[in-house]
Design a protein around this motif. Structure first.
Motif, PDB file in Angstrom:
ATOM      1  N   GLN A 571       0.822  -1.204   0.000  1.00 23.96           N
ATOM      2  CA  GLN A 571       0.000   0.000   0.000  1.00 23.96           C
ATOM      3  C   GLN A 571       0.861   1.261   0.000  1.00 23.96           C
ATOM      4  N   ALA A 572       2.012   1.210   0.661  1.00 13.80           N
ATOM      5  CA  ALA A 572       2.927   2.355   0.620  1.00 13.80           C
ATOM      6  C   ALA A 572       3.411   2.593  -0.807  1.00 13.80           C
ATOM      7  N   GLY A 573       3.740   1.500  -1.517  1.00 17.46           N
ATOM      8  CA  GLY A 573       4.178   1.636  -2.902  1.00 17.46           C
ATOM      9  C   GLY A 573       3.093   2.204  -3.796  1.00 17.46           C
ATOM     10  N   LEU A 574       1.846   1.741  -3.620  1.00 18.80           N
ATOM     11  CA  LEU A 574       0.734   2.263  -4.418  1.00 18.80           C
ATOM     12  C   LEU A 574       0.540   3.764  -4.176  1.00 18.80           C
ATOM     13  N   GLY A 580       3.742  10.171  -7.512  1.00 20.98           N
ATOM     14  CA  GLY A 580       4.738  10.334  -8.564  1.00 20.98           C
ATOM     15  C   GLY A 580       6.163  10.094  -8.124  1.00 20.98           C
ATOM     16  N   GLU A 581       6.357   9.526  -6.929  1.00 26.59           N
ATOM     17  CA  GLU A 581       7.701   9.253  -6.421  1.00 26.59           C
ATOM     18  C   GLU A 581       8.085   7.822  -6.806  1.00 26.59           C
ATOM     19  N   LYS A 582       8.587   7.680  -8.038  1.00 26.67           N
ATOM     20  CA  LYS A 582       8.806   6.361  -8.619  1.00 26.67           C
ATOM     21  C   LYS A 582       9.900   5.576  -7.903  1.00 26.67           C
ATOM     22  N   GLU A 583      10.990   6.251  -7.556  1.00 28.24           N
ATOM     23  CA  GLU A 583      12.112   5.545  -6.935  1.00 28.24           C
ATOM     24  C   GLU A 583      11.709   4.956  -5.578  1.00 28.24           C
ATOM     25  N   LYS A 584      10.999   5.754  -4.771  1.00 27.32           N
ATOM     26  CA  LYS A 584      10.563   5.264  -3.459  1.00 27.32           C
ATOM     27  C   LYS A 584       9.522   4.151  -3.609  1.00 27.32           C
ATOM     28  N   ALA A 585       8.638   4.288  -4.601  1.00 32.67           N
ATOM     29  CA  ALA A 585       7.643   3.242  -4.836  1.00 32.67           C
ATOM     30  C   ALA A 585       8.322   1.947  -5.263  1.00 32.67           C
ATOM     31  N   ALA A 586       9.321   2.058  -6.152  1.00 31.19           N
ATOM     32  CA  ALA A 586      10.052   0.870  -6.587  1.00 31.19           C
ATOM     33  C   ALA A 586      10.775   0.208  -5.417  1.00 31.19           C
ATOM     34  N   ALA A 587      11.298   1.029  -4.493  1.00 34.87           N
ATOM     35  CA  ALA A 587      11.977   0.464  -3.318  1.00 34.87           C
ATOM     36  C   ALA A 587      10.998  -0.324  -2.449  1.00 34.87           C
ATOM     37  N   GLN A 594      11.688  -9.260  -2.718  1.00 35.96           N
ATOM     38  CA  GLN A 594      12.753  -9.997  -2.032  1.00 35.96           C
ATOM     39  C   GLN A 594      12.194 -10.957  -0.992  1.00 35.96           C
ATOM     40  N   LYS A 595      11.133 -10.552  -0.295  1.00 39.17           N
ATOM     41  CA  LYS A 595      10.561 -11.390   0.756  1.00 39.17           C
ATOM     42  C   LYS A 595       9.652 -12.477   0.200  1.00 39.17           C
ATOM     43  N   ASN A 596       8.897 -12.141  -0.853  1.00 35.31           N
ATOM     44  CA  ASN A 596       7.953 -13.101  -1.420  1.00 35.31           C
ATOM     45  C   ASN A 596       7.802 -12.843  -2.919  1.00 35.31           C
ATOM     46  N   PRO A 597       8.598 -13.503  -3.744  1.00 38.01           N
ATOM     47  CA  PRO A 597       8.505 -13.290  -5.200  1.00 38.01           C
ATOM     48  C   PRO A 597       7.156 -13.705  -5.782  1.00 38.01           C
ATOM     49  N   ALA A 598       6.376 -14.491  -5.046  1.00 36.72           N
ATOM     50  CA  ALA A 598       5.079 -14.946  -5.554  1.00 36.72           C
ATOM     51  C   ALA A 598       3.994 -13.881  -5.469  1.00 36.72           C
ATOM     52  N   PHE A 599       4.307 -12.713  -4.920  1.00 40.29           N
ATOM     53  CA  PHE A 599       3.361 -11.601  -4.879  1.00 40.29           C
ATOM     54  C   PHE A 599       3.363 -10.980  -6.275  1.00 40.29           C
ATOM     55  N   ALA A 600       2.442 -11.460  -7.143  1.00 41.42           N
ATOM     56  CA  ALA A 600       2.508 -11.168  -8.577  1.00 41.42           C
ATOM     57  C   ALA A 600       2.363  -9.680  -8.880  1.00 41.42           C
ATOM     58  N   ASP A 601       1.382  -9.019  -8.278  1.00 43.36           N
ATOM     59  CA  ASP A 601       1.140  -7.621  -8.610  1.00 43.36           C
ATOM     60  C   ASP A 601       2.305  -6.745  -8.181  1.00 43.36           C
ATOM     61  N   ALA A 602       2.918  -7.064  -7.040  1.00 42.81           N
ATOM     62  CA  ALA A 602       4.085  -6.294  -6.592  1.00 42.81           C
ATOM     63  C   ALA A 602       5.248  -6.485  -7.560  1.00 42.81           C
ATOM     64  N   ALA A 603       5.437  -7.728  -8.048  1.00 39.80           N
ATOM     65  CA  ALA A 603       6.509  -7.987  -9.012  1.00 39.80           C
ATOM     66  C   ALA A 603       6.278  -7.212 -10.301  1.00 39.80           C
ATOM     67  N   PHE A 604       5.027  -7.189 -10.776  1.00 37.97           N
ATOM     68  CA  PHE A 604       4.718  -6.443 -11.998  1.00 37.97           C
ATOM     69  C   PHE A 604       4.964  -4.950 -11.814  1.00 37.97           C
ATOM     70  N   ARG A 605       4.502  -4.399 -10.710  1.00 38.72           N
ATOM     71  CA  ARG A 605       4.665  -2.968 -10.491  1.00 38.72           C
ATOM     72  C   ARG A 605       6.137  -2.600 -10.333  1.00 38.72           C
ATOM     73  N   LEU A 606       6.907  -3.482  -9.714  1.00 41.54           N
ATOM     74  CA  LEU A 606       8.342  -3.233  -9.604  1.00 41.54           C
ATOM     75  C   LEU A 606       8.976  -3.182 -10.993  1.00 41.54           C
ATOM     76  N   GLY A 607       8.664  -4.179 -11.831  1.00 41.46           N
ATOM     77  CA  GLY A 607       9.223  -4.196 -13.176  1.00 41.46           C
ATOM     78  C   GLY A 607       8.806  -2.983 -13.992  1.00 41.46           C
ATOM     79  N   ARG A 608       7.543  -2.576 -13.900  1.00 37.38           N
ATOM     80  CA  ARG A 608       7.058  -1.423 -14.655  1.00 37.38           C
ATOM     81  C   ARG A 608       7.763  -0.148 -14.227  1.00 37.38           C
ATOM     82  N   LEU A 609       7.940   0.035 -12.898  1.00 37.42           N
ATOM     83  CA  LEU A 609       8.622   1.231 -12.415  1.00 37.42           C
ATOM     84  C   LEU A 609      10.094   1.242 -12.810  1.00 37.42           C
ATOM     85  N   LEU A 610      10.725   0.077 -12.837  1.00 37.03           N
ATOM     86  CA  LEU A 610      12.120   0.007 -13.276  1.00 37.03           C
ATOM     87  C   LEU A 610      12.245   0.380 -14.751  1.00 37.03           C
TER      88      LEU A 610
END
Length: 687
Positions: A571-574, A580-587, A594-610
């Motif tokens: 929720q912090a990332g969303l 509009g703080e992309k770097e902090k959201a990606a972090a 890192q903790k749970n790669p099976a969290f699909a939506d978090a993985a997608f949002r990380l990749g999109r922000l990168l």
């Protein structure tokens, strides 16, 4: 005349303390476990672990007293019990001291001190299980002093059924017995009496089969009953962090030793002197004291592995107060031994000063007063009254927040048409059946303001009733806003949160933000509530930057305390994305990945922000993970962009093609696919 004076003084102590408690008595339910225990006693239900069958049966009998409402009667029972406990302590200490002139002064000071300290007084004005537990302990000690082993054994069995902590005292109490206790004929009868006292535990499975309200844990089988008695059922609902090494336990032991010193202070010195005197008189009696203190201390070390809120709430009435009761007689002997070093003509003056100073030092009327605390009752009535129609309901997966609702509906009979269901109120089977009546959104649903909230409406988007400000109030709130105990602060934060919900739904965003800010200040010890504050701020304050920044702060506070609960980071990332703080959201999404790669939506949002940050190579891994877990057109499109920018055109075209198959109407995907095709044709490649 001499024989009746101790009894007369005991009656005076009882009347004084009972009048004092009556002045501070809560008029209705109080925040915490009180509403649940009252509801369980009234309906003959099953309380939270370990169940407290003896207390529930005694309380049920007391509910027939025709005085006030049910909650007031139960609170009155605790006032009588603790006033009686103080009187019995006076008799117990007086019987154990051998100085005719000073013994009654020391016993009087000790009994009044016990009755006035906040740990005792706070449990005398609300409904709780501990006064009955302390009564069984005092009567057991007195019976052992009189060598009435049959009464002591029966009381021990009832004490264990009243509260599991009594079991920790049994090894030390056995050291106080004589050979008469261990004779075969007496031993068989003693075992029978102990079993008779423990027989009340059978109430739990027998009553649970009738599916009462409440029925916590449904102990209908041997395994479930054992899990309830041993608190495994409670630990499954609580984040218990056990020490994993000897160094962890050593640190906890040092920490608890400091707590004991700060709690008992100079009493420990007198206790040590008195224990030496007891050892000279009867070494087995002294051994019993040491065994009880040691077992209690080890139990506290284990309890200190619980979260801080549970630790603070559990240590006092479960362990520190019983330790104080056991300590009183050795402390009295230590005081007498110390006074022998004073001149004889000054000993009486010193005893009088001590007798007066102890109760005065313990007196704290403000800290124990509950006579104006309508917080829990008004909170439940306001919440039920805020439902627009009987078609609405409340789903509760919490405990403290649902207990007042259970009392108001199932004891007082208010709002019979409204629906309430919760895991802490109903049996699991009934809870699962009635849960279908409600709309419980998934935790990651971005359109729902209360996905993880303990109490929420069926349709959270519904407008509030037009007259809500007129009834949404709490009696005494303006006159007594500074509630100090944890449970009152927690309930008050709930009130603030729901008030902010209605304000924001009514379009009064700034006032709603003020209420959330106050709620956040109140619930510092209940960290999980900060997640709910963040959700509310994010949902209703999406067009206001200050509200979104407050939401990020609340999510970060929650995630720092509970790093293993990933939705806090999510929720912090969303929210950071909205800002509009992309770097902090990606972090934030990176921590989830890192903790749970099976969290699909978090993985997608990380990749999109990168990718938006032009870190294409780093985006490949999370996007590949997301495509394997939850394939979608967006995932394949961004994965195609990452492959294209890293020079893997063939894989890029393959992923663009998959994205088009899933969403052929998306122009952006079609554009990327055609652009790469034209590029490869210009280069003379064949496809």
């Amino acid at each position: 005349m001499k024989k009746t004076r101790p009894n007369s003084l005991a009656i005076i102590i009882f009347l004084l303390l009972f009048g004092y408690y009556l002045k501070l008595l809560a008029p209705t339910i109080s925040p915490g476990d009180s509403p649940e225990l009252i509801t369980a006693a009234y309906n003959l239900g099953v309380g939270h672990p370990p169940g407290y069958p003896f207390y529930l049966l005694v309380s049920k009998i007391w509910t027939f007293l025709p005085v006030g409402e049910i909650a007031f009667r139960q609170n009155l029972l605790n006032s009588l019990l603790n006033a009686g406990n103080s009187s019995l302590i006076f008799i117990l200490v007086l019987a154990g001291l051998n100085d005719k002139k000073l013994s009654w002064l020391i016993a009087l000071g000790g009994s009044l001190f016990f009755g006035l300290i906040s740990a005792t007084a706070s449990m005398s004005v609300i409904s709780e299980v501990y006064p009955l537990f302390w009564l069984c302990l005092i009567l057991t000690i007195y019976s052992l002093k009189k060598q009435n082993y049959f009464a002591a054994t029966l009381l021990s069995g009832l004490g264990i059924a009243g509260h599991y902590a009594f079991l920790l005292l049994v090894p030390g109490l056995l050291c106080w017995t004589t050979r008469k206790f261990w004779q075969p004929g007496n031993l068989i009868f003693v075992i029978f009496l102990a079993s008779l006292g423990l027989l009340t535990i059978i109430y739990l499975p027998l009553r649970a089969r009738q599916a009462p309200t409440p029925s916590w844990g449904e102990p209908v089988s041997y395994q479930k009953l054992l899990a309830k008695i041993t608190l495994k059922d409670w630990e499954n609902r609580t984040e218990v962090k056990r020490g994993k090494s000897w160094s962890d336990y050593l640190q906890q032991a040092i920490y608890l030793a400091r707590i004991c010193w700060s709690t008992f202070g100079i009493f420990l010195l007198f206790w040590l002197a008195g224990l030496i005197m007891i050892y000279q008189e009867n070494r087995f009696y002294a051994l019993g004291h040491l065994v009880m203190y040691s077992v209690f201390f080890l139990a506290m070390v284990q309890i200190s592995a619980y979260p801080s809120w549970a630790e603070a709430y559990a240590l006092g009435p479960k362990f520190l107060t019983p330790m104080f009761i056991i300590m009183l007689l050795p402390v009295g002997k230590g005081l007498l031994a110390t006074m022998k070093f004073c001149p004889k003509q000054r000993r009486t003056y010193l005893a009088v000063i001590l007798c007066l100073s102890l109760p005065l030092s313990a007196f704290s009327r403000r800290a124990s007063s509950e006579r104006r605390n309508f917080l829990a009752f008004d909170y439940a009535c306001n919440l039920l009254n805020s439902l627009p129609s009987p078609d609405y309901g409340i789903l509760s997966t919490g405990d403290v927040s649902s207990f007042p609702l259970a009392y108001v509906k199932y004891v007082r009979g208010y709002y019979p048409a409204s629906q309430i269901t919760g895991s802490a109120i109903f049996p699991a089977q009934k809870f699962n059946q009635e849960k279908t009546l409600f709309t419980a959104m998934p935790l990651t649903d971005r359109n729902e303001p209360f996905p993880a909230y303990r109490l929420f409406f069926i349709t959270p988007e519904s407008a509030p009733p037009p007259d809500w400000p007129s009834f949404y109030r709490i009696r005494g709130f303006n006159n007594q806003p500074e509630f100090t105990d944890m449970m009152s602060r927690f309930t008050l934060s709930k009130y603030r949160l729901f008030r902010s919900l209605f304000l924001m739904r009514s379009g009064k965003l700034n006032r709603g933000l003020e209420e959330i800010s106050r709620a956040s200040e109140l619930s510092g010890m209940v960290v999980g509530e900060h997640y709910n504050y963040g959700l509310l701020l994010k949902y209703y304050g999406r067009r206001k930057v200050s509200a979104l920044r407050m939401a990020v702060r609340e999510f970060n506070y929650f995630s720092t305390a509970y790093p293993q609960i990933l939705p806090g980071f999510y929720q912090a990332g969303l929210t950071l994305e909205i800002l509009g703080e992309k770097e902090k959201a990606a972090a934030a999404f990176q921590k989830i990945y890192q903790k749970n790669p099976a969290f699909a939506d978090a993985a997608f949002r990380l990749g999109r922000l990168l990718i938006l940050s032009e870190r294409y190579k780093d985006a490949l891994a999370p996007l590949k993970t997301a495509s394997g877990l939850e394939p979608s057109a967006d995932v394949y499109n961004f994965l195609g962009i990452a492959f294209e920018e890293t020079g893997q055109d063939a894989k890029a075209l393959e992923n663009y093609k998959k994205a088009l198959d899933l969403n052929p109407r998306e122009r952006g995907i079609y554009y990327n696919y055609q652009r790469l095709l034209e590029k490869k044709k210009d280069q003379g490649s064949l496809f």
